[in-house]
Design a protein around this motif. Structure first.
Motif, mmCIF file in Angstrom:
data_model
loop_
_atom_site.group_PDB
_atom_site.id
_atom_site.type_symbol
_atom_site.label_atom_id
_atom_site.label_comp_id
_atom_site.label_asym_id
_atom_site.label_seq_id
_atom_site.Cartn_x
_atom_site.Cartn_y
_atom_site.Cartn_z
ATOM 1 N N GLU A 68 -6.489 22.571 3.062
ATOM 2 C CA GLU A 68 -5.115 22.908 2.694
ATOM 3 C C GLU A 68 -4.109 21.872 3.193
ATOM 4 O O GLU A 68 -2.956 21.861 2.748
ATOM 5 C CB GLU A 68 -4.749 24.283 3.265
ATOM 6 N N TYR A 69 -4.529 21.011 4.078
ATOM 7 C CA TYR A 69 -3.625 20.024 4.661
ATOM 8 C C TYR A 69 -3.722 18.660 3.980
ATOM 9 O O TYR A 69 -3.053 17.716 4.377
ATOM 10 C CB TYR A 69 -3.894 19.891 6.163
ATOM 11 N N ILE A 70 -4.551 18.553 2.953
ATOM 12 C CA ILE A 70 -4.687 17.304 2.207
ATOM 13 C C ILE A 70 -3.588 17.236 1.147
ATOM 14 O O ILE A 70 -3.523 18.079 0.251
ATOM 15 C CB ILE A 70 -6.072 17.204 1.544
ATOM 16 N N LEU A 71 -2.714 16.232 1.262
ATOM 17 C CA LEU A 71 -1.613 16.088 0.312
ATOM 18 C C LEU A 71 -1.907 15.047 -0.759
ATOM 19 O O LEU A 71 -1.551 15.237 -1.920
ATOM 20 C CB LEU A 71 -0.323 15.703 1.054
ATOM 21 N N SER A 100 0.864 -1.174 0.000
ATOM 22 C CA SER A 100 0.000 0.000 0.000
ATOM 23 C C SER A 100 0.905 1.230 0.000
ATOM 24 O O SER A 100 2.052 1.152 0.463
ATOM 25 C CB SER A 100 -0.898 -0.002 1.235
ATOM 26 N N PRO A 101 0.450 2.362 -0.557
ATOM 27 C CA PRO A 101 1.332 3.540 -0.643
ATOM 28 C C PRO A 101 2.036 3.851 0.680
ATOM 29 O O PRO A 101 3.222 4.188 0.684
ATOM 30 C CB PRO A 101 0.373 4.649 -1.069
ATOM 31 N N LEU A 102 1.320 3.770 1.776
ATOM 32 C CA LEU A 102 1.928 3.779 3.110
ATOM 33 C C LEU A 102 1.790 2.367 3.675
ATOM 34 O O LEU A 102 0.685 1.959 4.052
ATOM 35 C CB LEU A 102 1.244 4.785 4.036
ATOM 36 N N PRO A 103 2.866 1.590 3.742
ATOM 37 C CA PRO A 103 2.760 0.229 4.277
ATOM 38 C C PRO A 103 2.386 0.200 5.751
ATOM 39 O O PRO A 103 1.882 -0.805 6.245
ATOM 40 C CB PRO A 103 4.171 -0.336 4.061
ATOM 41 N N VAL A 155 -7.987 10.313 2.337
ATOM 42 C CA VAL A 155 -6.985 11.352 2.112
ATOM 43 C C VAL A 155 -5.824 11.140 3.076
ATOM 44 O O VAL A 155 -5.988 10.562 4.154
ATOM 45 C CB VAL A 155 -7.566 12.770 2.286
ATOM 46 N N ILE A 156 -4.648 11.589 2.653
ATOM 47 C CA ILE A 156 -3.447 11.544 3.489
ATOM 48 C C ILE A 156 -3.016 12.985 3.736
ATOM 49 O O ILE A 156 -2.907 13.777 2.797
ATOM 50 C CB ILE A 156 -2.324 10.744 2.816
ATOM 51 N N THR A 157 -2.783 13.321 4.989
ATOM 52 C CA THR A 157 -2.586 14.718 5.356
ATOM 53 C C THR A 157 -1.128 15.079 5.621
ATOM 54 O O THR A 157 -0.276 14.221 5.842
ATOM 55 C CB THR A 157 -3.380 15.071 6.631
ATOM 56 N N ILE A 214 -0.312 14.025 12.726
ATOM 57 C CA ILE A 214 1.041 13.978 12.194
ATOM 58 C C ILE A 214 0.997 13.732 10.687
ATOM 59 O O ILE A 214 0.118 13.030 10.179
ATOM 60 C CB ILE A 214 1.840 12.869 12.900
ATOM 61 N N ALA A 215 1.946 14.304 9.960
ATOM 62 C CA ALA A 215 2.045 14.068 8.521
ATOM 63 C C ALA A 215 2.017 12.570 8.238
ATOM 64 O O ALA A 215 2.710 11.785 8.885
ATOM 65 C CB ALA A 215 3.335 14.681 7.982
ATOM 66 N N GLY A 216 1.201 12.184 7.285
ATOM 67 C CA GLY A 216 1.010 10.772 6.994
ATOM 68 C C GLY A 216 -0.240 10.195 7.622
ATOM 69 O O GLY A 216 -0.532 9.012 7.463
ATOM 70 N N THR A 217 -1.012 11.020 8.323
ATOM 71 C CA THR A 217 -2.303 10.575 8.852
ATOM 72 C C THR A 217 -3.249 10.274 7.700
ATOM 73 O O THR A 217 -3.361 11.050 6.747
ATOM 74 C CB THR A 217 -2.915 11.652 9.761
#
Length: 328
Positions: free
Chosen positions: A161-164, A74-77, A145-147, A256-259
């Motif tokens: 604005e925090y959605i990456l 998965s994009p974030l394992p 979404v990943i933030t 945290i970034a990656g949430t």
């Protein structure tokens, strides 16, 4: 951009850029070792990644590989935070109605959300392990979404604005374990095994006008054993949009970034478009006839979850999984 994580023997895999057509991929570990690192340093690495992404799509990159058969995580394992909402309240209302339970009015004004296990996700092509069919294995097709880092107390107007990144989800559930867990008053644990995400996560600009900063306005298709099971539109009947879900998650804590924030099962009030999980179809059967005829997933069943753009091209790649039996 489209980003993927390929298996390399480490816990977090290697970060790759993937072409718009999902045909080729380029390792960018020299820029960011993995996706979590990239998210934590987004302001610095995003311009570099974007430059290589343009080159990849122009055919100017050296060292690119075929993406189709790549070994995918998965994009974030794994992630520091996986919080799944239930933004399609018509789905919640339906499930409660089928068991004769009234739905509190607060469900329409404040999101439902649970904190899922995020220490280990499974890949988009990985088997779904099942020990006991009596546990009631179900798929749940969702958008997530990943933030970036999100400050505590952020309001919904500012949260977009925090959605990456945006991705798809199969939030695997064991339905028959849920009632006893909820009855204890502490929420899901055994009933929510490892989740799978789509092959790629994409930046919002990849979605054009179908992403309005809060919702993704495209059908999400789910196939069961190669037959279309449902294709509800993710932008319709979403009671709480993603900025609202982020604001809710950040009410008493920073994120945290990656949430990862999930939408919950995508569901439309128009039932002719089908469903995104077996539980919903089972409840519709019970309401209509008093009898449930749809079974939960069995060993060797196949599930495919995919979203296509208006030209018919796959955006995120497909989650394609088979149920396999494992011994305790």
């Amino acid at each position: 951009m489209k980003l993927a994580t390929l298996r390399d023997g480490s816990r977090d895999g290697s970060l790759y850029l993937v072409s718009k057509d999902l045909q080729t991929a380029l390792c960018v570990s020299s820029i960011a070792a993995n996706l979590q690192w990239a998210l934590e340093h987004w302001a610095t690495v995003e311009p570099q990644l974007q430059s290589h992404y343009v080159q990849l799509n122009n055919g100017d990159s050296t060292g690119s590989i075929e993406f189709r058969n790549s070994p995918l995580e998965s994009p974030l394992p794994r992630a520091y935070q996986w919080a799944d909402g239930s933004a399609y309240v018509n789905h919640v209302e339906l499930v409660r109605k089928a068991r004769g339970a009234e739905m509190p009015e607060s469900f329409w004004t404040e999101p439902l959300m649970y904190q899922g296990g995020s220490d280990s996700f499974i890949g988009p092509k990985d088997d779904i392990p099942l020990q006991d069919p009596a546990w009631g294995l179900d798929f749940e097709a969702e958008v997530a979404v990943i933030t970036n880092d999100v400050p505590m107390g952020i309001n919904a107007d500012a949260a977009s604005e925090y959605i990456l990144l945006i991705t798809l989800v199969n939030d695997v559930s064991l339905r028959n374990l849920i009632p006893s867990e909820l009855a204890k008053g502490f929420g899901f644990f055994h009933s929510k095994p490892s989740t799978a995400f789509s092959p790629v996560a994409v930046t919002p600009d990849e979605l054009g006008g179908t992403w309005d900063g809060a919702k993704l306005h495209l059908p999400l298709s789910t196939y069961l054993n190669d037959t279309l099971f449902g294709c509800p539109d993710a932008g319709i009947d979403m009671t709480f949009n993603f900025p609202e879900l982020i604001s809710h998650a950040a009410k008493t804590r920073s994120l945290i970034a990656g949430t990862i924030i999930g939408s919950g099962t995508v569901s439309n009030c128009d039932r002719t478009v089908g469903s995104s999980c077996l539980a919903e179809k089972r409840m519709l059967e019970k309401i209509a006839t008093g009898e449930i005829t749809t079974a939960f997933l069995q060993v060797n069943d196949k599930v495919k979850i995919e979203m296509r753009d208006k030209a018919g091209d796959s955006i995120f790649g497909a989650i394609e999984q088979r149920v396999t039996h494992i011994k305790p």
